[in-house]
Design a protein around this motif. Structure first.
Motif, PDB file in Angstrom:
ATOM      1  N   GLU A  64       0.824  -1.213   0.000  1.00  0.00           N
ATOM      2  CA  GLU A  64       0.000   0.000   0.000  1.00  0.00           C
ATOM      3  C   GLU A  64       0.859   1.265   0.000  1.00  0.00           C
ATOM      4  O   GLU A  64       0.373   2.359   0.253  1.00  0.00           O
ATOM      5  N   GLY A  65       2.151   1.088  -0.300  1.00  0.00           N
ATOM      6  CA  GLY A  65       3.014   2.247  -0.485  1.00  0.00           C
ATOM      7  C   GLY A  65       3.782   2.691   0.735  1.00  0.00           C
ATOM      8  O   GLY A  65       4.408   3.750   0.710  1.00  0.00           O
ATOM      9  N   PHE A  66       3.767   1.879   1.800  1.00  0.00           N
ATOM     10  CA  PHE A  66       4.493   2.227   3.013  1.00  0.00           C
ATOM     11  C   PHE A  66       5.423   1.080   3.409  1.00  0.00           C
ATOM     12  O   PHE A  66       4.996  -0.071   3.478  1.00  0.00           O
ATOM     13  N   GLY A  67       6.662   1.405   3.695  1.00  0.00           N
ATOM     14  CA  GLY A  67       7.597   0.409   4.182  1.00  0.00           C
ATOM     15  C   GLY A  67       7.422   0.117   5.648  1.00  0.00           C
ATOM     16  O   GLY A  67       7.903  -0.910   6.145  1.00  0.00           O
ATOM     17  N   GLN A  68       6.762   1.021   6.348  1.00  0.00           N
ATOM     18  CA  GLN A  68       6.402   0.766   7.739  1.00  0.00           C
ATOM     19  C   GLN A  68       5.224   1.638   8.127  1.00  0.00           C
ATOM     20  O   GLN A  68       5.056   2.752   7.642  1.00  0.00           O
ATOM     21  N   LEU A  69       4.388   1.091   8.970  1.00  0.00           N
ATOM     22  CA  LEU A  69       3.313   1.846   9.612  1.00  0.00           C
ATOM     23  C   LEU A  69       3.636   1.756  11.095  1.00  0.00           C
ATOM     24  O   LEU A  69       3.231   0.821  11.781  1.00  0.00           O
ATOM     25  N   GLU A  70       4.435   2.709  11.576  1.00  0.00           N
ATOM     26  CA  GLU A  70       4.980   2.557  12.919  1.00  0.00           C
ATOM     27  C   GLU A  70       4.226   3.385  13.953  1.00  0.00           C
ATOM     28  O   GLU A  70       3.575   4.369  13.642  1.00  0.00           O
ATOM     29  N   VAL A  71       4.336   2.932  15.193  1.00  0.00           N
ATOM     30  CA  VAL A  71       3.732   3.588  16.357  1.00  0.00           C
ATOM     31  C   VAL A  71       2.259   3.887  16.078  1.00  0.00           C
ATOM     32  O   VAL A  71       1.834   5.040  16.006  1.00  0.00           O
ATOM     33  N   LEU A 120      -4.067   5.890  13.448  1.00  0.00           N
ATOM     34  CA  LEU A 120      -2.925   6.789  13.349  1.00  0.00           C
ATOM     35  C   LEU A 120      -1.677   5.947  13.141  1.00  0.00           C
ATOM     36  O   LEU A 120      -1.492   4.922  13.800  1.00  0.00           O
ATOM     37  N   PHE A 121      -0.812   6.372  12.245  1.00  0.00           N
ATOM     38  CA  PHE A 121       0.489   5.722  12.096  1.00  0.00           C
ATOM     39  C   PHE A 121       1.497   6.746  11.603  1.00  0.00           C
ATOM     40  O   PHE A 121       1.152   7.894  11.287  1.00  0.00           O
ATOM     41  N   ASN A 122       2.759   6.338  11.542  1.00  0.00           N
ATOM     42  CA  ASN A 122       3.836   7.260  11.223  1.00  0.00           C
ATOM     43  C   ASN A 122       4.754   6.644  10.177  1.00  0.00           C
ATOM     44  O   ASN A 122       5.060   5.450  10.238  1.00  0.00           O
ATOM     45  N   CYS A 123       5.171   7.454   9.208  1.00  0.00           N
ATOM     46  CA  CYS A 123       6.099   6.985   8.191  1.00  0.00           C
ATOM     47  C   CYS A 123       6.769   8.179   7.527  1.00  0.00           C
ATOM     48  O   CYS A 123       6.088   9.138   7.127  1.00  0.00           O
ATOM     49  N   LEU A 124       8.101   8.133   7.446  1.00  0.00           N
ATOM     50  CA  LEU A 124       8.868   9.197   6.817  1.00  0.00           C
ATOM     51  C   LEU A 124       9.148   8.866   5.347  1.00  0.00           C
ATOM     52  O   LEU A 124       8.973   7.728   4.900  1.00  0.00           O
ATOM     53  N   ARG A 125       9.607   9.850   4.604  1.00  0.00           N
ATOM     54  CA  ARG A 125       9.770   9.723   3.151  1.00  0.00           C
ATOM     55  C   ARG A 125      10.671   8.553   2.761  1.00  0.00           C
ATOM     56  O   ARG A 125      10.419   7.880   1.759  1.00  0.00           O
ATOM     57  N   THR A 126      11.722   8.293   3.537  1.00  0.00           N
ATOM     58  CA  THR A 126      12.649   7.226   3.180  1.00  0.00           C
ATOM     59  C   THR A 126      11.992   5.855   3.180  1.00  0.00           C
ATOM     60  O   THR A 126      12.519   4.917   2.575  1.00  0.00           O
ATOM     61  N   GLU A 127      10.846   5.711   3.858  1.00  0.00           N
ATOM     62  CA  GLU A 127      10.141   4.425   3.938  1.00  0.00           C
ATOM     63  C   GLU A 127       8.887   4.402   3.069  1.00  0.00           C
ATOM     64  O   GLU A 127       8.093   3.465   3.146  1.00  0.00           O
ATOM     65  N   ILE A 128       8.705   5.422   2.253  1.00  0.00           N
ATOM     66  CA  ILE A 128       7.504   5.524   1.421  1.00  0.00           C
ATOM     67  C   ILE A 128       7.845   5.133  -0.012  1.00  0.00           C
ATOM     68  O   ILE A 128       8.895   5.502  -0.544  1.00  0.00           O
ATOM     69  N   ALA A 129       6.965   4.373  -0.644  1.00  0.00           N
ATOM     70  CA  ALA A 129       7.208   3.905  -2.006  1.00  0.00           C
ATOM     71  C   ALA A 129       7.306   5.089  -2.964  1.00  0.00           C
ATOM     72  O   ALA A 129       6.606   6.098  -2.809  1.00  0.00           O
ATOM     73  N   PRO A 130       8.164   4.994  -3.973  1.00  0.00           N
ATOM     74  CA  PRO A 130       8.316   6.097  -4.934  1.00  0.00           C
ATOM     75  C   PRO A 130       7.002   6.573  -5.531  1.00  0.00           C
ATOM     76  O   PRO A 130       6.815   7.769  -5.767  1.00  0.00           O
TER      77      PRO A 130
END
Length: 311
Positions: free
Chosen positions: A196-203, A216-226
């Motif tokens: 679904e375009g996320f390398g992690q859905l954290e916290v 609610l979840f957290n993900c920064l650009r480095t873990e997001i699919a291009p």
């Protein structure tokens, strides 16, 4: 605001006794100099407030165990709930380097008063290779950031995890486990499918707004699919609507609530019955800040992000 002069502060969670808010937070000494080193030196601190703004630091909650132990590297993010027996249960992430560096497992500690905690030394939930990536797959072994809640007569735990298949930026899933007593847990398939375009859905945190569940979840650009990066920007704190507390959740339609200046969003209801939104201050001008910001009304955060909360 919670800011420590000698330590960075980042991920956190809150337990509400009805009289006081107890804030549990990750911290590490600024003497490390390099902030990226904080993850392997993280302990769990503790502060108390009556208004979510003014915090009094009290004795730390947990530190890493002596080796060999599942948390002998560091203690990472978790949550705190009160059981039917009146005890408080702190679920947290224990990290060690077996079988791969920074292997993550869910641990539990128990307290009568939120001040003194007794650890159970063995993990209560780990990545099950039937559904989740483990160190045997050649990558990291992620099963962390437990969020525990009750639904349908059972306790449920959501975790940050990775699917066994999918690219690094597509394999993020929300792990799942169930329990009847908070001590014995059965790991279940993930509640999100991955890809679904996320390398992690954290916290993660499950939040109800106008009688509808949201994740609610957290993900920064480095873990997001291009394919998502044009709209994801720097990444940050995200929200996805759900059909029930156990999903399905519309991860494809997730909305970003903040950019990377803030991270790890939490929602807590104040004494006036208003949902408040807290996060830690993450990056400013390329520098890690590491302090917890004052609360703001969650309704305003949702409105500013264009989240339509009514079905």
């Amino acid at each position: 605001m919670l800011e420590l002069p000698d330590s960075w502060v980042w991920d956190f969670w809150i337990a509400d006794t009805g009289e006081e808010y107890h804030l549990f937070f990750l911290f590490a000494s600024r003497a490390l100099q390099e902030e990226s080193a904080r993850h392997r030196r993280a302990s769990i601190g503790h502060a108390v407030s009556t208004d979510l703004v003014n915090w009094t630091r009290v004795a730390d909650a947990l530190v890493r165990s002596d080796a060999p132990a599942a948390d002998d590297v560091a203690t990472w993010t978790g949550c705190t709930v009160r059981g039917d027996d009146g005890f408080w249960y702190m679920f947290y992430t224990g990290t060690n380097d077996d079988p791969v560096p920074s292997t993550q497992r869910v641990m539990v500690a128990v307290s009568r008063d939120l001040m003194t905690w007794r650890k159970q030394r063995t993990p209560v939930a780990v990545a099950d290779p039937r559904w989740y990536s483990t160190g045997a797959d050649g990558g990291d072994e992620a099963f962390r950031d437990p969020w525990v809640f009750r639904e349908g007569g059972l306790w449920h735990m959501f975790t940050t995890a990775r699917a066994r298949t999918g690219s690094v930026t597509e394999s993020g899933v929300v792990g799942h486990a169930t329990s009847s007593d908070l001590l014995h847990w059965d790991v279940q398939p993930p509640v999100t499918p991955g890809n679904e375009g996320f390398g992690q859905l954290e916290v993660t945190q499950l939040v109800e707004v106008e009688e509808r569940p949201y994740l609610l979840f957290n993900c920064l650009r480095t873990e997001i699919a291009p394919r998502r990066r044009d709209v994801a920007g720097t990444g940050g704190i995200w929200i996805a609507a759900g059909e029930s507390p156990l999903g399905p959740f519309d991860i494809d339609g997730a909305v970003r609530l903040t950019d990377n200046r803030y991270y790890v969003g939490r929602v807590i209801t104040d004494r006036a019955g208003v949902q408040q939104f807290l996060a830690f201050e993450n990056v400013r001008d390329g520098e890690f800040i590491g302090r917890i910001a004052d609360p703001v009304p969650f309704a305003g955060v949702l409105a500013a992000a264009g989240v339509a909360t009514r079905a």
